[in-house]
Scaffold this active site. Structure first.
Site, PDB file in Angstrom:
ATOM      1  N   LYS A  46       0.681  -1.220   0.329  1.00 20.65           N
ATOM      2  CA  LYS A  46       0.059  -0.057   0.066  1.00 20.65           C
ATOM      3  C   LYS A  46       0.862   1.502   0.074  1.00 20.65           C
ATOM      4  O   LYS A  46       0.336   2.276  -0.315  1.00 20.65           O
ATOM      5  CB  LYS A  46      -1.074  -0.159   1.235  1.00 20.65           C
ATOM      6  CG  LYS A  46      -0.172   0.141   2.488  1.00 20.65           C
ATOM      7  CD  LYS A  46      -1.404   0.136   3.645  1.00 20.65           C
ATOM      8  CE  LYS A  46      -0.515  -0.102   5.215  1.00 20.65           C
ATOM      9  NZ  LYS A  46      -1.481  -0.005   6.121  1.00 20.65           N
ATOM     10  N   ARG A  47       2.018   1.178   0.512  1.00 22.72           N
ATOM     11  CA  ARG A  47       3.020   2.274   0.427  1.00 22.72           C
ATOM     12  C   ARG A  47       3.653   2.649  -0.981  1.00 22.72           C
ATOM     13  O   ARG A  47       4.180   3.710  -1.095  1.00 22.72           O
ATOM     14  CB  ARG A  47       4.224   2.160   1.346  1.00 22.72           C
ATOM     15  CG  ARG A  47       3.703   2.251   2.805  1.00 22.72           C
ATOM     16  CD  ARG A  47       4.843   1.965   3.671  1.00 22.72           C
ATOM     17  NE  ARG A  47       5.108   0.540   3.640  1.00 22.72           N
ATOM     18  CZ  ARG A  47       4.347  -0.332   4.222  1.00 22.72           C
ATOM     19  NH1 ARG A  47       3.399  -0.124   4.723  1.00 22.72           N
ATOM     20  NH2 ARG A  47       4.602  -1.663   3.982  1.00 22.72           N
TER      21      ARG A  47
END
Length: 461
Positions: free
Chosen positions: A222-223
RNA sequence: GGCGCGUUCGUCUAUCGGCUAGGACAUAGCCCUCUCAAGGCUGAAAGACGGGUUCGAUUCCCGUACGCGCUACCA
């Protein structure tokens, strides 16, 4: 494929909608729509500590933005709220009874047992063949650990059923016919097949789709840039472009056409043309598809979406005639911009003439002494155009005539005019932008910079 | 370590044994042009490696390498 198709997307509300998840949802949705089947959305809200309604809402919003409507599933983020469909509850946290009943069933038949306070499944001791619509038949041998002890936990000692159990029970109870999911689940499918058989039913058909990787080939988390659907909403991509791009990751149409509307995708999509190798995410290609879709957008919708993003950026269009706002936005449609970039590009249309600011570097390049004299001449020439003659074609012809008289190239006039009218050196077509601005604004904005035209004196304030 | 999946231009892909390996994005050059874009034209750019099978392999089989996934009382 004689049975009516029932597929599902079963996200866990982690606080964001991952691009890989969105692609999985899309493939399920396209498959359902193509075959006239049912698309179910069910929420795997097991981890109660982490799953807020806000996190659930992120998923619902993302799905809606992409246009992936669900035939069955929650109508709101509230697990106890309304939902569509008669195979619910569509929140895992409300399906405890299903799992209890199924566990009891397995225990009664000697297929599950207690050990250290947990419930274990008596797993088959043989290799399992996984028939997969994309990968083909996959024969999964036991790993070394499984050779030692093939049984695995169904219910943790704290009473929580594990993913493998709930996933199978949910698919079973909801009558899912095709499980289309990421390839990361392929190995686990042996467990799922064994469970279905333990329940005495044939497993659904499986289709494991290749994963989406970062540009460098690593797994997307998700980063990573581009991994979160919310970012696409904020950046102002056209949702149909995101859908189009995602569809091309791991799938391609037989005719090779890449620019496809959602309706065209529904017509062409099927699992037999999904390939088996992972794809890297390419933001440039997504952007290129966005530009194509934005250009192809029906004007009314382009303007509507454009207004929304202008409002988000604090550009107020409300005080203007709607037709003026629409015309202004349309001068930017061909420019290949994300909707978020529109505000900087067309903001000048909506500023009061007195509030127009021209940055020093723009002045230095386009509004020097000589350029302001030229501007004055141009302004005077434009004065003589009557209101109905204030069209892009006439403005262009007049500017070129003036340039000829002055013995300069058109560019010597266009850049000062552009700077005075917009405060920038880049923007929509000058002639079209002046037509939209209209004679009043053009005269006023040019007047602040024009020198030697004998009208306003041309001293900037 | 074990088990599984994968491997065609930089990237996404086409190719279902005959390929001068096609397209798209990106990229280079040129044209067009009021800026920025767009558009037009042209170019460079690929079958991981090694064995088989075959008249013929990018396509089929095996191995190796590399990448990824799974291997939890995570989902």
């Amino acid at each position: 494929m004689s049975l009516p198709v029932r597929v599902r997307f079963a996200p866990s509300p982690t606080g964001y909608l991952h691009i890989g998840g969105a692609r999985t949802a899309l493939f399920n949705w396209l498959f359902a729509r193509h075959h006239g089947g049912t698309f179910v959305l069910r929420i795997e809200d097991t981890d109660t500590a982490r799953n807020s309604q806000a996190a659930i809402d992120v998923i619902l919003q993302g799905m809606r933005w992409l246009g992936l409507d669900w035939d069955e599933g929650p109508a709101t983020p509230d697990p106890d709220g309304p939902s569509r469909g008669d195979r619910g509850p569509y929140f895992q946290s409300r399906r405890g009874e299903w799992y209890r009943r199924r566990i009891a069933e397995l225990r009664d038949r000697g297929l599950a047992y207690d050990r250290d306070g947990a419930v274990y499944f008596r797993m088959t001791r043989e290799a399992v063949t996984i028939p997969d619509m994309i990968v083909g038949d996959v024969r999964r041998e036991l790993t070394d650990r499984e050779q030692a002890d093939p049984d695995w936990v169904l219910v943790r000692s704290d009473g929580q059923p594990v993913f493998h159990l709930v996933n199978v029970v949910d698919d079973l109870e909801m009558g899912i016919t095709h499980v289309i999911r990421g390839e990361d689940h392929l190995s686990n499918t042996a467990k799922h097949i064994a469970l279905f058989r333990a329940f005495g039913v044939e497993p659904p058909r499986y289709a494991h789709i290749p994963l989406i990787l970062n540009p460098d080939g690593s797994k997307m988390s998700k980063r990573d840039k581009g991994a979160v659907v919310t970012n696409y909403i904020e950046d102002g991509y056209a949702p149909e472009a995101v859908v189009n791009y995602l569809s091309l990751l791991g799938w391609s149409p037989a005719d090779g056409k890449e620019l496809l509307s959602v309706a065209e995708l529904v017509g062409r999509f099927d699992l037999d043309r999904v390939n088996r190798s992972p794809a890297r995410f390419d933001e440039k290609k997504l952007a290129a598809l966005h530009f194509e879709h934005a250009r192809a957008m029906e004007p009314g919708r382009f303007v509507e979406v454009g207004r929304e993003y202008l409002a988000r950026a604090g550009v107020l269009t409300g005080g203007h005639d709607p037709a003026y706002g629409a015309a202004a936005l349309m001068t930017a449609r061909e420019k290949g911009l994300l909707f978020r970039e529109l505000a900087a590009f067309v903001g000048f249309y909506f500023k009061a003439d007195e509030e127009m600011e021209v940055p020093a570097e723009v002045q230095a390049k386009a509004l020097g002494a000589l350029q302001r004299q030229h501007l004055g001449v141009l302004r005077s020439a434009y004065e003589r155009l009557d209101a109905s003659g204030f069209t892009a074609a006439a403005l262009e012809a007049e500017l070129k005539r003036v340039a000829g008289e002055l013995g300069v190239k058109a560019g010597a006039l266009t850049q000062p005019a552009r700077a005075a009218c917009t405060g920038s050196l880049v923007g929509p077509s000058l002639y079209h932008l002046m037509e939209v601005l209209g004679p009043g604004r053009v005269r006023s904005r040019m007047g602040r910079w024009a020198a030697g035209d004998g009208v306003d004196g041309g001293k900037p304030t």
